[in-house]
Scaffold this motif. Structure first.
Motif, PDB file in Angstrom:
ATOM      1  N   HIS A   1       0.852  -1.196   0.000  1.00 45.45           N
ATOM      2  CA  HIS A   1       0.000   0.000   0.000  1.00 45.45           C
ATOM      3  C   HIS A   1       0.883   1.240   0.000  1.00 45.45           C
ATOM      4  O   HIS A   1       1.560   1.533   0.992  1.00 45.45           O
TER       5      HIS A   1
ATOM      6  N   GLN B   1      -8.153   6.420   7.731  1.00 44.78           N
ATOM      7  CA  GLN B   1      -7.223   5.323   8.007  1.00 44.78           C
ATOM      8  C   GLN B   1      -6.838   4.551   6.747  1.00 44.78           C
ATOM      9  O   GLN B   1      -6.476   3.378   6.819  1.00 44.78           O
ATOM     10  N   GLY B   2      -6.923   5.206   5.592  1.00 44.39           N
ATOM     11  CA  GLY B   2      -6.486   4.560   4.354  1.00 44.39           C
ATOM     12  C   GLY B   2      -7.380   3.440   3.877  1.00 44.39           C
ATOM     13  O   GLY B   2      -6.987   2.665   2.998  1.00 44.39           O
TER      14      GLY B   2
ATOM     15  N   ARG C   1       0.740   4.488   0.696  1.00 40.04           N
ATOM     16  CA  ARG C   1      -0.196   5.379   1.399  1.00 40.04           C
ATOM     17  C   ARG C   1      -0.041   6.836   0.966  1.00 40.04           C
ATOM     18  O   ARG C   1      -1.009   7.610   1.017  1.00 40.04           O
ATOM     19  N   ALA C   2       1.146   7.204   0.570  1.00 39.67           N
ATOM     20  CA  ALA C   2       1.351   8.595   0.160  1.00 39.67           C
ATOM     21  C   ALA C   2       0.474   8.961  -1.036  1.00 39.67           C
ATOM     22  O   ALA C   2       0.113  10.123  -1.224  1.00 39.67           O
TER      23      ALA C   2
ATOM     24  N   ASP D   1      -7.413  18.013  -1.228  1.00 38.94           N
ATOM     25  CA  ASP D   1      -7.249  16.616  -1.628  1.00 38.94           C
ATOM     26  C   ASP D   1      -7.911  16.358  -2.980  1.00 38.94           C
ATOM     27  O   ASP D   1      -7.352  15.675  -3.849  1.00 38.94           O
TER      28      ASP D   1
ATOM     29  N   ASP E   1       1.331  -2.042   5.650  1.00 36.80           N
ATOM     30  CA  ASP E   1       1.746  -1.653   4.308  1.00 36.80           C
ATOM     31  C   ASP E   1       1.719  -2.833   3.344  1.00 36.80           C
ATOM     32  O   ASP E   1       1.405  -2.661   2.167  1.00 36.80           O
TER      33      ASP E   1
ATOM     34  N   SER F   1      -2.621   7.596  -1.652  1.00 41.52           N
ATOM     35  CA  SER F   1      -4.061   7.550  -1.360  1.00 41.52           C
ATOM     36  C   SER F   1      -4.450   8.369  -0.140  1.00 41.52           C
ATOM     37  O   SER F   1      -5.636   8.565   0.122  1.00 41.52           O
ATOM     38  N   GLU F   2      -3.463   8.842   0.592  1.00 44.75           N
ATOM     39  CA  GLU F   2      -3.761   9.512   1.848  1.00 44.75           C
ATOM     40  C   GLU F   2      -4.542  10.806   1.604  1.00 44.75           C
ATOM     41  O   GLU F   2      -4.147  11.658   0.811  1.00 44.75           O
ATOM     42  N   SER F   3      -5.660  10.938   2.295  1.00 44.52           N
ATOM     43  CA  SER F   3      -6.456  12.156   2.228  1.00 44.52           C
ATOM     44  C   SER F   3      -7.377  12.191   3.428  1.00 44.52           C
ATOM     45  O   SER F   3      -7.639  11.165   4.070  1.00 44.52           O
TER      46      SER F   3
ATOM     47  N   ASP G   1     -10.337   9.886   3.203  1.00 41.96           N
ATOM     48  CA  ASP G   1     -10.127   8.440   3.304  1.00 41.96           C
ATOM     49  C   ASP G   1      -9.615   8.097   4.695  1.00 41.96           C
ATOM     50  O   ASP G   1      -8.409   8.080   4.947  1.00 41.96           O
TER      51      ASP G   1
ATOM     52  N   ARG H   1     -14.905   8.700   9.096  1.00 36.09           N
ATOM     53  CA  ARG H   1     -14.105   9.623   9.919  1.00 36.09           C
ATOM     54  C   ARG H   1     -14.954  10.204  11.044  1.00 36.09           C
ATOM     55  O   ARG H   1     -14.488  10.373  12.168  1.00 36.09           O
TER      56      ARG H   1
END
Length: 780
Positions: free
Chosen positions: A457, A469-470, A459-460, A601, A507, A462-464, A467, A716
């Motif tokens: 994964h 906790q990914g 994460r960098a 985002d 990850d 998809s991180e927003s 979203d 969230r």
């Protein structure tokens, strides 16, 4: 009629009983179309007689007689080097009168719409005195030249200010005014006139204002506006216009005016009342100049005629420039036909623009070297400093050192696992990266080591804030895993998938082992037919038609989802349910746009040009959004958060809900895929269920459009207790959740994996691209 008798009529206003008998006729003397005053020169016997009758008949006349002051002012301006005392002035005035009674000097001007009778110097002396303070900014020769010029003004909101300023300076000898509209109370924020003029034609109101300022100016009115039938008369009758000032709102008329002005070699000036923009097109000097500087291409008046205010927005953006308009106008355009009926204009900007346009028209009329182009006199920028620029989009992202370090070594290969040759490996990973991902972020890194394939994964990517906790990124990884399994089966391989095989390592989302013969725990082959749809599957946001979802299609979609243990599909297809979910999705989109971080985002996802989309090969090319020209113009405005921040401050933004609402109006159904628990493994399995459903829909010819803002906002809000959300957004989201729970059978513990629209839609305009395999695959 002798002078003594005439003076008696002025002072005594005798025979009131006779006048009262004529009140009905008097009421008809100033119809709404009247704008020309009447002139009486008492030195002429017939004028004196007619003026006497007017005074006798009209009890409502108010008399304004300052001729003595005007004569005094005139003689003073004619002797600028002398310090004249009162006796000197009286002597010089007496010389002007030459024994004639002062009451008969000059001209009496009667304004029938106000019943005012004003004693003035006659035309030559009036013009001399009224323009005296123009010297030497306008020379005497220039003033005489301007008296021979003809200027036409079309559109009398900004145009009223332009026309009045030209009249103030006497920048023309003839003014032609055109506007089909009447004065409304809402016009009085920018049109300087009295409330008594409401419902009067704008041309009449403006012409009356000019006549009360200068009754000798030649004003011709076109209360029907400019049309295809009268445009030649407006431009040419009585002599060709020297300058055309376009301030009309009708975009088709703007094009018509310019096409005809170019044909007759008439220069055009336009002011937009935003940022002090003055637009100049010197068709008199450049007969082949593109209309509106080529900004509208081959757009014709016929394509624009009859459009609503909202539908005009994209063309307004072409004409005035998306990035050139002020921040507040950008924000206001978002609110058109929401909290405002049309685009706003301020009196200060209109007056400023009217002055600038009048100045430009005067200099063109005098032959000064004014070039075609666009010129800004932006007071806000000049006085307060620039607004600044929107933040630049992120540069392309590659897997960072942390991810690369985390990507190995993989768990030991399983006994019996086969080695993949390079071509087969690339085919399997190519199938994996064809999977959907939120915002087409492609949050994966594939590592092949020995006889095992690992899916990490990134994460960098998809991180927003949207979203939590990914989880959304993990759904994409699950969908990618499903494609790898289907592709492996097509290659004749069996597969064992191990989600999150390392304790505490989030990850490494999954590992894949491939076998020639099925080992215990290998994936089933029941849905292998879906492999043929992997390359066809795509998001389709095109408007379609609302039609019932066939029962066999409903059953096939549900079976595809529920082939994943615990996965469940809920479908809404009743009209009332679709209307409600459309409203909720739209409201969620509005919250996402109006919150700073979620807006940032979202904008990071968008690729605004084909060239950018091709270079990045990720994110959402704006062409895939299938926006109407109006919606695309609005979306481009939304790119700059500063405009949205103003909208939020105003309590607006309802227009941001419309795109989702329009999308749902043509839905056959809206679906929600869930799993009972909200662990990362559940979201991974949910991603596999998503891909099975989507591939099934592709084979059935059903378009799929993910609309995921709400479920991940709620995640969230519930599991993250609103972390990262401002109080206003959290409160609004809580209200949406209450309505949402009346539609779907979910709890706070449920993993809401994907909310999506199903529709019957035509082919897409464009598809999202994928990054090259060499950017996402590491082979050791």
């Amino acid at each position: 009629m002798n002078t003594t008798r005439w003076q008696q009529l002025i002072s005594s206003r005798e025979a009131r009983e006779a006048r009262e008998a004529r009140e009905a006729r008097e009421a008809r003397e100033a119809p709404n179309g009247a704008w020309r005053p009447r002139f009486f020169r008492p030195a002429r016997e017939d004028d004196a007689e007619e003026l006497g009758r007017l005074l006798h008949d009209d009890a409502r006349i108010e008399i304004f007689d300052t001729i003595d002051r005007q004569l005094a002012d005139l003689v003073k301006t004619r002797h600028p080097r002398e310090r004249l005392g009162e006796r000197d002035i009286a002597r010089l005035v007496g010389e002007r009168l030459n024994g004639a009674p002062i009451e008969a000097y000059g001209v009496w001007v009667y304004y029938p719409w106000s019943h005012r009778l004003v004693h003035l110097l006659d035309e030559a002396e009036f013009v001399e005195l009224r323009t005296d303070r123009n010297k030497h900014k306008i020379s005497g020769e220039e003033q005489a030249a301007l008296a021979r010029r003809r200027i036409g003004v079309v559109g009398l909101s900004v145009g009223q200010s332009v026309a009045m300023t030209i009249a103030l300076e006497r920048g023309a000898g003839e003014l032609r005014l055109a506007d089909f509209d009447h004065l409304d109370l809402s016009n009085l924020n920018r049109i300087r006139t009295g409330a008594h003029n409401l419902d009067l034609p704008k041309v009449v109101a403006t012409a009356r204002e000019i006549a009360e300022l200068d009754p000798f100016l030649d004003v011709k009115c076109f209360p029907e506006g400019v049309t295809a039938d009268n445009i030649d008369r407006f431009l040419l009758d009585g002599g060709k216009l020297d300058v055309l000032v376009d301030e009309c709102d009708s975009l088709d008329i703007k094009l018509l005016l310019r096409a005809n002005a170019r044909a007759h070699r008439i220069p055009v000036v336009m002011e937009t009342s935003d940022r002090g923009l003055i637009d100049v097109e010197r068709f008199d000097l450049e007969g082949d100049r593109p209309i509106l500087h080529g900004l509208v291409g081959d757009l014709t008046p016929e394509r624009l005629r009859g459009l609503s205010t909202e539908d005009k927005v994209p063309y307004v953006m072409q004409i005035i420039g998306q990035d050139a308009i002020s921040l507040r106008l950008r924000a206001s355009l978002i609110e058109v036909q929401q909290s405002v009926s049309t685009w706003p204009q301020l009196g200060s900007a209109v007056v400023h623009g009217g002055a600038a346009a009048a100045d430009t028209a005067r200099r063109i009329a005098l032959g000064e070297p004014v070039r075609s182009g666009r010129y800004y006199v932006d007071l806000e920028e000049l006085i307060s400093g620039p607004e600044g620029e929107p933040a630049a989009a992120d540069a392309p992202r590659a897997p960072g050192p942390a991810l690369t370090a985390a990507a190995g070594p993989l768990p030991a290969a399983e006994a019996g696992a086969v080695e993949l040759d390079p071509e087969r490996l690339r085919r399997l990973v190519a199938a994996g990266v064809a999977a959907p991902s939120g915002g087409n972020c492609q949050p994966w890194l594939w590592v092949h080591e020995g006889r095992r394939l690992g899916l990490f994964h990134d994460r960098a990517r998809s991180e927003s804030l949207a979203d939590f906790q990914g989880a959304g990124g993990v759904v994409a990884l699950g969908a990618a895993a499903e494609n790898v399994v289907l592709a492996a089966h097509r290659e004749g391989l069996s597969v064992r998938v191990s989600p999150f095989p390392r304790e505490g390592d989030e990850d490494l989302a999954a590992t894949f082992a491939f076998f020639g013969a099925p080992p215990p725990g290998a994936e089933e082959h029941a849905l292998d037919g879906l492999a043929d749809a992997i390359g066809l599957r795509h998001t389709n946001r095109r408007p379609g038609q609302r039609a019932p979802l066939a029962e066999e299609h409903r059953a096939a979609l549900r079976a595809a989802v529920e082939s994943i243990p615990g996965a469940r599909l809920e479908l809404l297809d009743a009209p009332a349910e679709l209307d409600e979910i459309g409203g909720l999705i739209g409201a969620g989109d509005r919250l996402r746009m109006l919150a700073r971080q979620t807006h940032a985002d979202m904008m990071r996802e968008v690729r605004w040009t084909e060239a950018e989309a091709e270079a990045r090969r990720d994110g959402l090319f704006v062409g895939t959004l299938e926006l109407s020209p109006t919606d695309l113009a609005g979306f481009k405005i939304c790119r700059d958060y500063r405009a949205l921040e103003l909208v939020r401050r105003w309590g607006g933004g309802r227009g941001l809900e419309k795109m989702a609402q329009k999308a749902i109006r043509c839905a056959t159904a809206v679906g929600l895929i869930t799993l009972p628990r909200a662990r990362l493994t559940d979201y991974f399995q949910g991603g596999r269920a998503v891909e099975r459903a989507w591939l099934t829909a592709t084979q059935l010819g059903i378009a799929v459009y993910p609309m995921t803002t709400l479920p991940y906002l709620f995640a969230r809000l519930i599991r993250g207790r609103g972390e990262g959300l401002d109080a206003e957004t959290a409160e609004a989201a809580t209200g949406l959740r209450e309505r949402y729970l009346r539609l779907f059978d979910v709890t706070d513990a449920t993993a809401e994996v994907l909310l999506f629209r199903l529709s019957l839609a035509g082919p897409v305009s464009a598809r999202s691209l994928r990054r090259p395999l060499d950017d996402v695959l590491i082979v050791r």
